[in-house]
Design a protein around this motif. Structure first.
Motif, PDB file in Angstrom:
ATOM      1  N   THR A 172       0.849  -1.184   0.000  1.00  0.00           N
ATOM      2  CA  THR A 172       0.000   0.000   0.000  1.00  0.00           C
ATOM      3  C   THR A 172       0.889   1.239   0.000  1.00  0.00           C
ATOM      4  N   LYS A 173       0.357   2.315  -0.555  1.00  0.00           N
ATOM      5  CA  LYS A 173       1.191   3.488  -0.814  1.00  0.00           C
ATOM      6  C   LYS A 173       0.348   4.751  -0.711  1.00  0.00           C
ATOM      7  N   SER A 174       0.964   5.852  -0.303  1.00  0.00           N
ATOM      8  CA  SER A 174       0.266   7.131  -0.252  1.00  0.00           C
ATOM      9  C   SER A 174       1.275   8.259  -0.468  1.00  0.00           C
ATOM     10  N   GLY A 175       0.746   9.444  -0.783  1.00  0.00           N
ATOM     11  CA  GLY A 175       1.611  10.592  -1.014  1.00  0.00           C
ATOM     12  C   GLY A 175       1.052  11.859  -0.396  1.00  0.00           C
ATOM     13  N   ILE A 176       1.957  12.753   0.001  1.00  0.00           N
ATOM     14  CA  ILE A 176       1.557  14.059   0.511  1.00  0.00           C
ATOM     15  C   ILE A 176       2.380  15.145  -0.177  1.00  0.00           C
ATOM     16  N   MET A 177       1.781  16.349  -0.275  1.00  0.00           N
ATOM     17  CA  MET A 177       2.450  17.525  -0.831  1.00  0.00           C
ATOM     18  C   MET A 177       2.800  18.466   0.308  1.00  0.00           C
ATOM     19  N   LEU A 178       3.924  19.148   0.186  1.00  0.00           N
ATOM     20  CA  LEU A 178       4.331  20.125   1.194  1.00  0.00           C
ATOM     21  C   LEU A 178       4.384  21.520   0.584  1.00  0.00           C
ATOM     22  N   GLY A 179       4.293  22.520   1.458  1.00  0.00           N
ATOM     23  CA  GLY A 179       4.347  23.900   1.003  1.00  0.00           C
ATOM     24  C   GLY A 179       3.001  24.587   1.015  1.00  0.00           C
ATOM     25  N   LEU A 180       2.004  23.950   1.658  1.00  0.00           N
ATOM     26  CA  LEU A 180       0.652  24.504   1.716  1.00  0.00           C
ATOM     27  C   LEU A 180       0.357  25.190   3.050  1.00  0.00           C
ATOM     28  N   GLY A 181       1.372  25.237   3.915  1.00  0.00           N
ATOM     29  CA  GLY A 181       1.182  25.887   5.213  1.00  0.00           C
ATOM     30  C   GLY A 181       1.231  24.931   6.387  1.00  0.00           C
ATOM     31  N   GLU A 182       1.562  23.674   6.114  1.00  0.00           N
ATOM     32  CA  GLU A 182       1.657  22.669   7.171  1.00  0.00           C
ATOM     33  C   GLU A 182       2.918  22.905   8.021  1.00  0.00           C
ATOM     34  N   THR A 183       2.910  22.413   9.251  1.00  0.00           N
ATOM     35  CA  THR A 183       4.085  22.482  10.115  1.00  0.00           C
ATOM     36  C   THR A 183       4.813  21.140  10.082  1.00  0.00           C
ATOM     37  N   GLU A 184       6.064  21.159  10.525  1.00  0.00           N
ATOM     38  CA  GLU A 184       6.809  19.897  10.587  1.00  0.00           C
ATOM     39  C   GLU A 184       6.113  18.902  11.503  1.00  0.00           C
ATOM     40  N   VAL A 203      -1.571   2.501   9.962  1.00  0.00           N
ATOM     41  CA  VAL A 203      -2.442   1.668   9.122  1.00  0.00           C
ATOM     42  C   VAL A 203      -1.587   0.749   8.239  1.00  0.00           C
ATOM     43  N   ASN A 204      -0.326   0.562   8.668  1.00  0.00           N
ATOM     44  CA  ASN A 204       0.605  -0.376   8.024  1.00  0.00           C
ATOM     45  C   ASN A 204       0.932  -0.024   6.581  1.00  0.00           C
ATOM     46  N   LEU A 205       0.999   1.269   6.287  1.00  0.00           N
ATOM     47  CA  LEU A 205       1.379   1.691   4.940  1.00  0.00           C
ATOM     48  C   LEU A 205       2.823   1.296   4.650  1.00  0.00           C
ATOM     49  N   ASP A 206       3.074   0.877   3.399  1.00  0.00           N
ATOM     50  CA  ASP A 206       4.406   0.424   3.012  1.00  0.00           C
ATOM     51  C   ASP A 206       5.257   1.510   2.363  1.00  0.00           C
ATOM     52  N   VAL A 207       4.639   2.322   1.483  1.00  0.00           N
ATOM     53  CA  VAL A 207       5.402   3.255   0.651  1.00  0.00           C
ATOM     54  C   VAL A 207       4.836   4.665   0.796  1.00  0.00           C
ATOM     55  N   LEU A 208       5.719   5.645   1.001  1.00  0.00           N
ATOM     56  CA  LEU A 208       5.300   7.037   1.155  1.00  0.00           C
ATOM     57  C   LEU A 208       6.073   7.919   0.190  1.00  0.00           C
ATOM     58  N   THR A 209       5.358   8.796  -0.520  1.00  0.00           N
ATOM     59  CA  THR A 209       6.015   9.802  -1.360  1.00  0.00           C
ATOM     60  C   THR A 209       5.707  11.188  -0.799  1.00  0.00           C
ATOM     61  N   ILE A 210       6.727  12.057  -0.793  1.00  0.00           N
ATOM     62  CA  ILE A 210       6.595  13.416  -0.269  1.00  0.00           C
ATOM     63  C   ILE A 210       7.191  14.372  -1.295  1.00  0.00           C
ATOM     64  N   GLY A 211       6.403  15.331  -1.781  1.00  0.00           N
ATOM     65  CA  GLY A 211       6.883  16.260  -2.798  1.00  0.00           C
ATOM     66  C   GLY A 211       6.451  17.689  -2.526  1.00  0.00           C
ATOM     67  N   GLN A 212       6.935  18.594  -3.342  1.00  0.00           N
ATOM     68  CA  GLN A 212       6.609  20.021  -3.229  1.00  0.00           C
ATOM     69  C   GLN A 212       5.330  20.329  -3.997  1.00  0.00           C
ATOM     70  N   TYR A 213       4.385  21.026  -3.356  1.00  0.00           N
ATOM     71  CA  TYR A 213       3.201  21.519  -4.058  1.00  0.00           C
ATOM     72  C   TYR A 213       3.588  22.674  -4.965  1.00  0.00           C
ATOM     73  N   LEU A 214       3.079  22.641  -6.193  1.00  0.00           N
ATOM     74  CA  LEU A 214       3.260  23.728  -7.155  1.00  0.00           C
ATOM     75  C   LEU A 214       1.889  24.159  -7.659  1.00  0.00           C
ATOM     76  N   GLN A 215       1.649  25.443  -7.711  1.00  0.00           N
ATOM     77  CA  GLN A 215       0.330  25.990  -8.033  1.00  0.00           C
ATOM     78  C   GLN A 215       0.021  25.851  -9.532  1.00  0.00           C
ATOM     79  N   PRO A 216      -1.083  25.141  -9.888  1.00  0.00           N
ATOM     80  CA  PRO A 216      -1.420  24.969 -11.299  1.00  0.00           C
ATOM     81  C   PRO A 216      -1.819  26.265 -12.005  1.00  0.00           C
ATOM     82  N   SER A 217      -2.524  27.159 -11.283  1.00  0.00           N
ATOM     83  CA  SER A 217      -2.965  28.434 -11.868  1.00  0.00           C
ATOM     84  C   SER A 217      -3.245  29.420 -10.741  1.00  0.00           C
TER      85      SER A 217
END
Length: 296
Positions: A210-222, A235-249
């Motif tokens: 199982t896998k999930s992803g989150i974006m950073l740069g939206l105002g979240e704290t560490e 919830v026993n997640l196996d794979v995590l991706t973390i990237g930078q949020y970029l504004q589409p428009s």
């Protein structure tokens, strides 16, 4: 679903256009494999989110024999504040789409395919029947291709999630996108706890990865990021991706912070210490980045 954006354009920060930091600059995709696949995509008019979303990692992923395909149209029933996919009334379901996707994967000789979709809350099954048939068609036409399905939450309805479980992709992914406090603003119709429950249910139902992803740069704290990571491990997640949020428009949520490479590395280190099998953490990381590794 997965959203990828053009990294060459400035984004709004505090209401003003600012130049992105140097670590967000990427080279144009090159290489023989990329050139071959680009030619096939153009010749046969194949629909990959790699090209339609101008993914910064397209050259690297295609070089590894990985590509991402979006099913169930290009109009979403939800209006998330971060996503560049248009919102509205979707077109009718194309029941031959599973065969079209499977044929595209065969033409491109894809080793590992990622399948994603818009949300289809207009459908009683949430689109899950097409999801299941797409995986089956790919298996028939491409028996050696491995699969990741990046699914919506299906409004938490287990009978629809079960259609994914029944075809048993090597990896099943569902993105949290952001921390709990920002979920209502960023994802609007989604719910933080519901997404966690979907991931818990998938693992409990026998999905191997199982896998999930989150974006950073939206105002979240560490602290909020670390809490989200902890919630996902619970919830026993196996794979995590973390990237930078970029504004589409300009209509979408502004970037409030550009996360530094050192901070991304810190999250990667902490994530591995928490027990995640894989953590991909970096400014240009997207949900399908290095996806072929995540089946191992």
């Amino acid at each position: 679903m997965e959203t990828v954006l053009d990294t060459a354009r400035p984004v709004a920060q505090n209401g003003l256009l600012t130049q992105k930091p140097k670590w967000l600059r990427v080279k144009l995709p090159t290489g023989q494999k990329y050139t071959e696949l680009r030619g096939l995509v153009d010749k046969y008019k194949l629909n990959t989110i790699c090209t339609s979303g101008s993914c910064p990692n397209m050259g690297e992923c295609w070089g590894e024999g990985t590509a991402t395909f979006m099913i169930l149209g290009n109009t979403c029933t939800r209006s998330c504040g971060f996503c560049g996919v248009k919102t509205g009334r979707p077109e009718t379901v194309e029941w031959d789409e599973p065969e079209k996707v499977a044929r595209s994967i065969k033409i491109m000789n894809i080793k590992h395919a990622v399948i994603t979709s818009v949300d289809r809350d207009d459908l009683k099954d949430g689109g899950s029947i097409i999801w299941g048939e797409t995986v089956k068609a790919i298996r028939r036409m491409n028996p050696t291709t491995t699969l990741e399905t990046l699914i919506p939450d299906f409004q938490g309805m287990t009978r629809n999630i079960d259609r994914i479980v029944d075809v048993h992709p090597e990896v099943v992914s569902h993105n949290m996108e952001t921390v709990k406090r920002l979920t209502r603003e960023v994802r609007i119709q989604a719910k933080y706890e519901r997404s966690l429950e979907v991931l818990r249910y998938l693992k409990a139902s026998g999905i191997n990865r199982t896998k999930s992803g989150i974006m950073l740069g939206l105002g979240e704290t560490e602290a909020e990021v670390l809490q989200t990571m902890e919630d996902l491990r619970n919830v026993n997640l196996d794979v995590l991706t973390i990237g930078q949020y970029l504004q589409p428009s300009k209509r979408h949520l502004p970037v409030k912070e550009f996360i530094t490479p050192d901070q991304f590395k810190k999250y990667e280190t902490i994530g591995l210490e928490m027990g995640f099998r894989h953590v991909e953490s970096g400014a240009l990381v997207r949900s399908s980045y290095k996806a072929q590794k995540h089946i191992l």
